[in-house]
Each structure stands twice: as C-alpha cells, then as structure tokens.
Design a protein around this motif. Structure first.
Motif, PDB file in Angstrom:
ATOM      1  N   PHE A  83       0.678  -0.993  -0.006  1.00 51.28           N
ATOM      2  CA  PHE A  83       0.128   0.033  -0.110  1.00 51.28           C
ATOM      3  C   PHE A  83       0.727   1.128  -0.073  1.00 51.28           C
ATOM      4  O   PHE A  83       0.231   2.182   0.176  1.00 51.28           O
ATOM      5  CB  PHE A  83      -1.112  -0.026   1.148  1.00 51.28           C
ATOM      6  CG  PHE A  83      -2.125  -1.174   1.313  1.00 51.28           C
ATOM      7  CD1 PHE A  83      -2.374  -1.498  -0.048  1.00 51.28           C
ATOM      8  CD2 PHE A  83      -2.222  -1.786   2.312  1.00 51.28           C
ATOM      9  CE1 PHE A  83      -3.481  -2.507  -0.025  1.00 51.28           C
ATOM     10  CE2 PHE A  83      -3.193  -2.890   2.478  1.00 51.28           C
ATOM     11  CZ  PHE A  83      -3.626  -3.431   1.298  1.00 51.28           C
ATOM     12  N   ARG A  84       2.192   1.127  -0.094  1.00 50.88           N
ATOM     13  CA  ARG A  84       3.155   2.177  -0.325  1.00 50.88           C
ATOM     14  C   ARG A  84       3.131   2.688  -1.781  1.00 50.88           C
ATOM     15  O   ARG A  84       3.506   2.039  -2.713  1.00 50.88           O
ATOM     16  CB  ARG A  84       4.494   2.092  -0.087  1.00 50.88           C
ATOM     17  CG  ARG A  84       4.741   1.660   1.428  1.00 50.88           C
ATOM     18  CD  ARG A  84       6.108   1.435   1.750  1.00 50.88           C
ATOM     19  NE  ARG A  84       7.093   2.520   1.399  1.00 50.88           N
ATOM     20  CZ  ARG A  84       8.339   2.556   1.891  1.00 50.88           C
ATOM     21  NH1 ARG A  84       8.686   1.624   2.855  1.00 50.88           N
ATOM     22  NH2 ARG A  84       8.990   3.669   1.569  1.00 50.88           N
ATOM     23  N   ALA A  85       2.654   4.020  -2.201  1.00 46.30           N
ATOM     24  CA  ALA A  85       2.458   4.756  -3.418  1.00 46.30           C
ATOM     25  C   ALA A  85       3.819   4.583  -3.884  1.00 46.30           C
ATOM     26  O   ALA A  85       3.881   4.569  -5.049  1.00 46.30           O
ATOM     27  CB  ALA A  85       1.874   6.160  -2.974  1.00 46.30           C
ATOM     28  N   ASP A  86       4.919   4.745  -3.095  1.00 44.15           N
ATOM     29  CA  ASP A  86       6.498   4.860  -3.636  1.00 44.15           C
ATOM     30  C   ASP A  86       6.943   3.501  -3.818  1.00 44.15           C
ATOM     31  O   ASP A  86       8.158   3.587  -4.613  1.00 44.15           O
ATOM     32  CB  ASP A  86       7.183   5.610  -2.649  1.00 44.15           C
ATOM     33  CG  ASP A  86       7.285   4.991  -1.230  1.00 44.15           C
ATOM     34  OD1 ASP A  86       6.563   4.068  -0.835  1.00 44.15           O
ATOM     35  OD2 ASP A  86       8.388   5.194  -0.738  1.00 44.15           O
ATOM     36  N   LYS A  87       6.266   2.625  -3.527  1.00 41.25           N
ATOM     37  CA  LYS A  87       6.938   1.042  -3.872  1.00 41.25           C
ATOM     38  C   LYS A  87       6.056   0.133  -4.332  1.00 41.25           C
ATOM     39  O   LYS A  87       6.510  -0.957  -4.870  1.00 41.25           O
ATOM     40  CB  LYS A  87       7.330   0.562  -2.420  1.00 41.25           C
ATOM     41  CG  LYS A  87       8.891   1.201  -1.890  1.00 41.25           C
ATOM     42  CD  LYS A  87       9.141   0.317  -0.799  1.00 41.25           C
ATOM     43  CE  LYS A  87      10.832   1.056  -0.381  1.00 41.25           C
ATOM     44  NZ  LYS A  87      11.592  -0.245   0.524  1.00 41.25           N
ATOM     45  N   THR A  88       4.828   0.168  -4.355  1.00 38.47           N
ATOM     46  CA  THR A  88       3.895  -0.906  -4.786  1.00 38.47           C
ATOM     47  C   THR A  88       3.896  -1.253  -6.326  1.00 38.47           C
ATOM     48  O   THR A  88       3.944  -0.323  -6.871  1.00 38.47           O
ATOM     49  CB  THR A  88       2.417  -0.864  -4.054  1.00 38.47           C
ATOM     50  OG1 THR A  88       1.799  -1.977  -4.619  1.00 38.47           O
ATOM     51  CG2 THR A  88       1.869   0.436  -4.896  1.00 38.47           C
ATOM     52  N   ILE A 124       6.255   8.076   4.193  1.00 42.93           N
ATOM     53  CA  ILE A 124       5.671   7.090   3.546  1.00 42.93           C
ATOM     54  C   ILE A 124       4.479   7.513   2.789  1.00 42.93           C
ATOM     55  O   ILE A 124       3.605   7.620   3.817  1.00 42.93           O
ATOM     56  CB  ILE A 124       5.631   5.708   3.960  1.00 42.93           C
ATOM     57  CG1 ILE A 124       7.216   5.264   4.412  1.00 42.93           C
ATOM     58  CG2 ILE A 124       4.987   4.842   3.173  1.00 42.93           C
ATOM     59  CD1 ILE A 124       7.225   4.188   5.224  1.00 42.93           C
ATOM     60  N   PRO A 125       4.090   7.669   1.431  1.00 37.45           N
ATOM     61  CA  PRO A 125       2.788   7.995   1.086  1.00 37.45           C
ATOM     62  C   PRO A 125       2.002   6.813   0.798  1.00 37.45           C
ATOM     63  O   PRO A 125       2.384   5.706   0.440  1.00 37.45           O
ATOM     64  CB  PRO A 125       3.089   8.565  -0.082  1.00 37.45           C
ATOM     65  CG  PRO A 125       4.579   7.898  -0.694  1.00 37.45           C
ATOM     66  CD  PRO A 125       5.287   7.880   0.472  1.00 37.45           C
ATOM     67  N   LEU A 126       0.668   6.770   1.250  1.00 37.83           N
ATOM     68  CA  LEU A 126      -0.308   5.865   0.809  1.00 37.83           C
ATOM     69  C   LEU A 126      -0.861   5.743  -0.238  1.00 37.83           C
ATOM     70  O   LEU A 126      -0.998   6.882  -0.936  1.00 37.83           O
ATOM     71  CB  LEU A 126      -1.239   5.488   1.983  1.00 37.83           C
ATOM     72  CG  LEU A 126      -0.748   4.991   3.337  1.00 37.83           C
ATOM     73  CD1 LEU A 126       0.085   5.678   4.111  1.00 37.83           C
ATOM     74  CD2 LEU A 126      -2.243   4.703   4.347  1.00 37.83           C
ATOM     75  N   ILE A 127      -1.278   4.600  -1.009  1.00 36.46           N
ATOM     76  CA  ILE A 127      -1.885   4.636  -2.097  1.00 36.46           C
ATOM     77  C   ILE A 127      -3.439   5.138  -1.932  1.00 36.46           C
ATOM     78  O   ILE A 127      -3.785   5.166  -0.643  1.00 36.46           O
ATOM     79  CB  ILE A 127      -2.105   3.214  -2.984  1.00 36.46           C
ATOM     80  CG1 ILE A 127      -2.910   2.230  -1.832  1.00 36.46           C
ATOM     81  CG2 ILE A 127      -0.869   2.727  -3.462  1.00 36.46           C
ATOM     82  CD1 ILE A 127      -3.462   0.935  -2.403  1.00 36.46           C
TER      83      ILE A 127
END
Length: 153
Positions: A83-88, A124-127
């Motif tokens: 659910f990490r916008a920067d990693k998923t 950490i940004p969330l989706i």
C-alpha cells in the motif's frame, strides 16, 4: 481442531460446511462469516499478488451465491509495501479492484509505517483508498473476534 477428514473446523467461513466436515456443520451451511480479513506481512510480489487475487476471487464467489462479503486486506511489517505509493508494483490492480469490489478495505499498520519511516528517513505515502490502523496484527485479531475469517497471504 482438525477433523478426521483433515478439514479445519475453523475454516475460511466460520461454522460453514464449505470447509468443514459434514454432520452438524452441514446444517450451518448458509451461515457466512461477517467478513474475511487477509493479512499481508511480506513484500514479495507474488505474496502481494495472491492477496489481491484472493480478494477478487472471494468477492466473485460470494456474489455468485447472492451474498455480499466484507473483505479487508491488512498490511503489516514488510507487507506495508503493498500500500506504499512509492513502492507497490500493484497501483493499477489495487485501484481497479477497489472500483470493482466496493466492500473491500485496505488497511496499513501505522506502527510498521512509523518504523519504516524512521529507518528510511522519509515520509511514506499511501496509495489512494488505503487507511491506517494502529497495529495491523491487532486489527486482524479484532476482526476475528467479531466473527471474521482469517487468511494469511
């Protein structure tokens, strides 16, 4: 408890004959769990993908039976990457699934997020559509205590 035929009496749907042996359990066939909670605690792409496909398949399965099942995917530990916008790697499939399954909730462990932010020295940004819960594993247990079935992805 495992029955003689090897099926767990506390299967996917609490108290149903779908995943339990016959007998008294068969009489409870129409009693669905209130919902299903799926725990993701790994950042392996195939594990994250399984959780997403489980959500879609469960929704379809119960919709075909005329039932609406609540589904919550909880990300904990390394699993928060889903659910990490920067990693998923699953931004588009997650968004599409939320559009097609309105009874689906995405929850991220706030404690795991805080630990990752301190370690990585970033915010950490969330989706879109993901929520924070204080403790991922606490959320899983809370839902189980309310009658939800549990799946570990």
């Amino acid at each position: 408890m495992i029955s003689a035929n090897g099926w767990s009496r506390r299967g996917l749907l609490a108290g149903t004959a779908i995943l339990t042996a016959g007998g008294a359990a068969a009489a409870k066939e129409d009693r669905l769990a209130d919902g299903v909670v799926i725990l993701i605690d790994s950042n392996e792409p195939y594990v994250m993908g399984h959780a997403i496909s489980y959500s879609a398949n469960l929704s379809k399965h119960f919709a075909e039976r005329g039932a609406r099942l609540l589904i919550e995917v909880v990300a904990n530990g390394k699993g928060i990457d889903v659910f990490r916008a920067d990693k998923t790697p699953l931004v588009e499939p997650l968004a599409a699934l939320r559009q097609s399954v309105p009874n689906l909730t995405y929850s991220m462990c706030a404690s795991s997020k805080t630990i990752a932010e301190a370690k990585e020295q970033i915010s950490i940004p969330l989706i879109s559509g993901a929520n924070l819960v204080p403790f991922g594993i606490g959320r899983v247990v809370d839902l189980q205590l309310k009658g939800w079935a549990y799946i570990h992805a």
